[in-house]
Every structure is written in structure tokens, then in C-alpha cells.
Design a protein around this motif. Sequence first.
Motif, PDB file in Angstrom:
ATOM      1  N   ARG A   1       5.678   4.982   6.464  1.00  9.31           N
ATOM      2  CA  ARG A   1       6.773   4.312   7.024  1.00  9.31           C
ATOM      3  C   ARG A   1       8.291   4.653   6.623  1.00  9.31           C
TER       4      ARG A   1
ATOM      5  N   ASP B   1       1.066  -1.030   0.016  1.00 14.21           N
ATOM      6  CA  ASP B   1      -0.035   0.074   0.259  1.00 14.21           C
ATOM      7  C   ASP B   1       1.062   1.426  -0.032  1.00 14.21           C
TER       8      ASP B   1
ATOM      9  N   GLN C   1       2.527  12.404   4.157  1.00 14.49           N
ATOM     10  CA  GLN C   1       1.395  12.281   3.087  1.00 14.49           C
ATOM     11  C   GLN C   1       0.516  13.519   2.981  1.00 14.49           C
TER      12      GLN C   1
ATOM     13  N   LYS D   1       0.374   4.400   0.679  1.00 16.61           N
ATOM     14  CA  LYS D   1       0.365   5.353   1.733  1.00 16.61           C
ATOM     15  C   LYS D   1       1.129   4.635   2.904  1.00 16.61           C
ATOM     16  N   ARG D   2       0.859   3.519   3.435  1.00  9.82           N
ATOM     17  CA  ARG D   2       1.621   2.969   4.596  1.00  9.82           C
ATOM     18  C   ARG D   2       2.966   3.003   4.055  1.00  9.82           C
ATOM     19  N   ASP D   3       3.453   2.504   3.130  1.00  8.47           N
ATOM     20  CA  ASP D   3       4.879   2.462   2.972  1.00  8.47           C
ATOM     21  C   ASP D   3       5.479   3.893   2.759  1.00  8.47           C
TER      22      ASP D   3
END
Length: 145
Positions: free
Chosen positions: A44, A37, A51, A39-41
Motif C-alpha cells: 500500500r 500485515d 515486495q 506485506k499489505r502495508d
Amino acid sequence: FGEEQAMAARLFTHGFDFFTPTTAVLYHKWSRQGRPDFKRDHARIHGPGVQTELREQSLRRLEVLFGQVGDAQTVPDLQRFALGIERTLSDFEHQLGVDFKRRLVLPPARDAGLDQDAFLSTSSQNAASGALALVARLHSPAPAH
């Protein structure tokens, strides 16, 4: 969201034409289940909050690109994402049947020129029969002239 409209406007104004096949030739898997994903990457790697900042920059760039607000000088890197000179944004809006500045979909584009009976009914009692009728209409041969 807006990357599809921005990319299409940029391609169109650079002289590219668009065509719609009469049958599906590919599809886009919307589910993120079982795959990375963005957004998550991104959060992180770059930390929380980045974001949101990037999203705001992107939305500002889209609003300026489509003539909704602001001045091109206020958006960094806008030239990198600029419209072309082969055709105008106004030509693109006319082709689509939209008005980006006023954020409107104009009447001819609302139903793609199709009769209302080409669309499924939203009432629960007519939905199933409407779907069956639409499928039957789509799969029946065209009338001979």
C-alpha cells in the motif's frame, strides 16, 4: 524465509551463545487476524511489485551470506548484515548439524538426538495414542539414578 537463520548465524559468529529453556517462556502468535500485515502495508505504501523485488534482494543476500552462491561484492549493503569474526559460519553449521552450502540437514540434527519413539506417528490410527504417550512421558518425573 530465512531471517531467523541469518540472525542466528550473525549473532553466533559475533560471539553470542544460544540456550533453550526446558519449558516455554514465551510464544509467537502466527495468526495475522486482527493485526496489521507487513506485506499489505508495504504494498500500500510503496506500490505493487516492490515486495517481490525486496524479497529477491533478501534471498540473494542470504545465499551469499551462507556461501551458497555468488560473490559478496554483488550484494549491496551486505557488510551491514555481515557475519562476525568471533566464530566462523562453519562453527555455526557444526553446532546446528547443517550444511548451508549443500542445503542439507545432517543426520544427527534430523531428530535432535532423540529416539524415534519421541516423535508422533504420522499414521492416523497411532496419532492419538502417540500424542497421549508423548504427553505422559513429558510430564512424568525423571527416573532416579
